[in-house]
Design a protein around this motif. Structure first.
Motif, PDB file in Angstrom:
ATOM      1  N   ARG A   1       0.875  -1.164   0.000  1.00  0.00           N
ATOM      2  CA  ARG A   1       0.000   0.000   0.000  1.00  0.00           C
ATOM      3  C   ARG A   1       0.919   1.222   0.000  1.00  0.00           C
ATOM      4  N   VAL A   2       0.716   2.131  -0.938  1.00  0.00           N
ATOM      5  CA  VAL A   2       1.558   3.318  -1.036  1.00  0.00           C
ATOM      6  C   VAL A   2       0.833   4.515  -0.420  1.00  0.00           C
ATOM      7  N   ILE A   3       1.524   5.159   0.528  1.00  0.00           N
ATOM      8  CA  ILE A   3       1.077   6.435   1.067  1.00  0.00           C
ATOM      9  C   ILE A   3       2.146   7.446   0.698  1.00  0.00           C
ATOM     10  N   SER A   4       1.759   8.544   0.074  1.00  0.00           N
ATOM     11  CA  SER A   4       2.729   9.567  -0.296  1.00  0.00           C
ATOM     12  C   SER A   4       2.344  10.887   0.354  1.00  0.00           C
ATOM     13  N   ALA A   5       3.291  11.815   0.394  1.00  0.00           N
ATOM     14  CA  ALA A   5       3.035  13.104   1.033  1.00  0.00           C
ATOM     15  C   ALA A   5       3.832  14.193   0.345  1.00  0.00           C
ATOM     16  N   THR A   6       3.287  15.391   0.370  1.00  0.00           N
ATOM     17  CA  THR A   6       4.004  16.527  -0.194  1.00  0.00           C
ATOM     18  C   THR A   6       3.516  17.819   0.438  1.00  0.00           C
ATOM     19  N   ASN A   7       4.398  18.842   0.394  1.00  0.00           N
ATOM     20  CA  ASN A   7       4.006  20.170   0.873  1.00  0.00           C
ATOM     21  C   ASN A   7       3.997  21.177  -0.272  1.00  0.00           C
ATOM     22  N   ILE A   8       4.151  20.700  -1.522  1.00  0.00           N
ATOM     23  CA  ILE A   8       4.198  21.630  -2.652  1.00  0.00           C
ATOM     24  C   ILE A   8       2.801  21.864  -3.218  1.00  0.00           C
ATOM     25  N   ASP A   9       2.671  22.897  -4.021  1.00  0.00           N
ATOM     26  CA  ASP A   9       1.430  23.204  -4.727  1.00  0.00           C
ATOM     27  C   ASP A   9       1.345  22.257  -5.924  1.00  0.00           C
TER      28      ASP A   9
END
Length: 263
Positions: free
Chosen positions: A163-171
């Protein structure tokens, strides 16, 4: 500063919602905004769908990803975290997919498994996914579509169940418009999108975090937990916290260290 004669911290009208060893038990909150975010995550955690966490730096995205993993059907499997922004561009492929012996100069003789292999039957957390180079975005998309990958220097494919969980703080809208993020990868990663509220949006949680960090650092520094003056509590509540929970944690740590120096 920290007063010599303790003054009570601002009263907390509600008991903080913590669940001990249960999946979301490490997340400190009482605000309605965070309550809704946790409920959304709890609802979709059992699904195998990929999850994309959107939020400013310091909002606790990895802690949240771990909670989703614990609440999922693959909770007995591994949780493997990768910071895509911290890996050198030339090493990201071998880090994610591993390599066979002799694949390149300096390779370990026996070869080495990559993060995908290590996360099999569990969760792979890809932090700062927006920093991934375009050529690696194509490879990642292919792996997610086929549930298999090839080690660097290997011709055969290896199947994976993750299961892939990804994250980002960019627009992300801007990144896609500028061609820095593949639109098809975004749709693959973001089957479920969870927006992490900033600390500015959940100010009622600040006293909980302050109390939590005071007790954490007092134990670590082996001191009696100090009480903060009303003016300090008001200042903490009034700050905009661009660095979010991480910034607040550092501020509380420095306050306690300063109280040690002035003792």
């Amino acid at each position: 500063g920290v007063e010599a004669r303790p003054a009570p911290i601002a009263p907390v009208p509600h008991v903080p919602r913590r669940e001990g060893t249960r999946p979301f038990g490490d997340i400190v909150y009482r605000s309605e905004k965070m309550s809704r975010t946790v409920e959304q995550a709890r609802h979709m955690a059992k699904s195998p769908a990929a999850v994309l966490l959107l939020g400013e730096t310091g909002t606790g995205k990895e802690l949240f990803a771990r909670a989703i993993h614990k609440a999922s059907r693959c909770s007995d499997g591994p949780f493997v975290a990768v910071n895509c922004g911290a890996l050198p561009r030339e090493l990201i492929q071998s880090e994610l997919f591993g390599y066979e012996r002799g694949a390149f100069t300096g390779a370990v003789e026996k070869g080495r498994p990559g993060k995908f292999e290590l996360a099999d039957k569990g969760t792979l957390f890809l932090d700062e996914i927006g920093e991934l180079a375009p050529e690696m975005q194509s490879k990642l998309l292919l792996v997610m579509e086929e549930n298999s990958f090839e080690r660097v220097g290997e011709a055969e494919s290896t199947g994976v169940d993750i299961r892939v969980i990804s994250a980002t703080n960019i627009d992300l809208a801007a990144a896609m418009a500028e061609g820095r993020l593949r639109r098809d990868l975004y749709y693959r990663l973001g089957s479920v999108v969870v927006r992490m509220p900033s600390l500015r949006e959940r100010k009622s949680d600040i006293p909980l975090f302050v109390d939590h960090f005071i007790h954490q650092f007092s134990k670590e520094y082996e001191i009696r937990p100090p009480r903060l003056s009303r003016s300090v509590v008001q200042a903490l509540h009034g700050h905009s916290w661009p660095g979010n929970i991480r910034e607040l944690r550092n501020v509380v740590s420095r306050m306690l260290l300063h109280s040690l120096d002035s003792a």
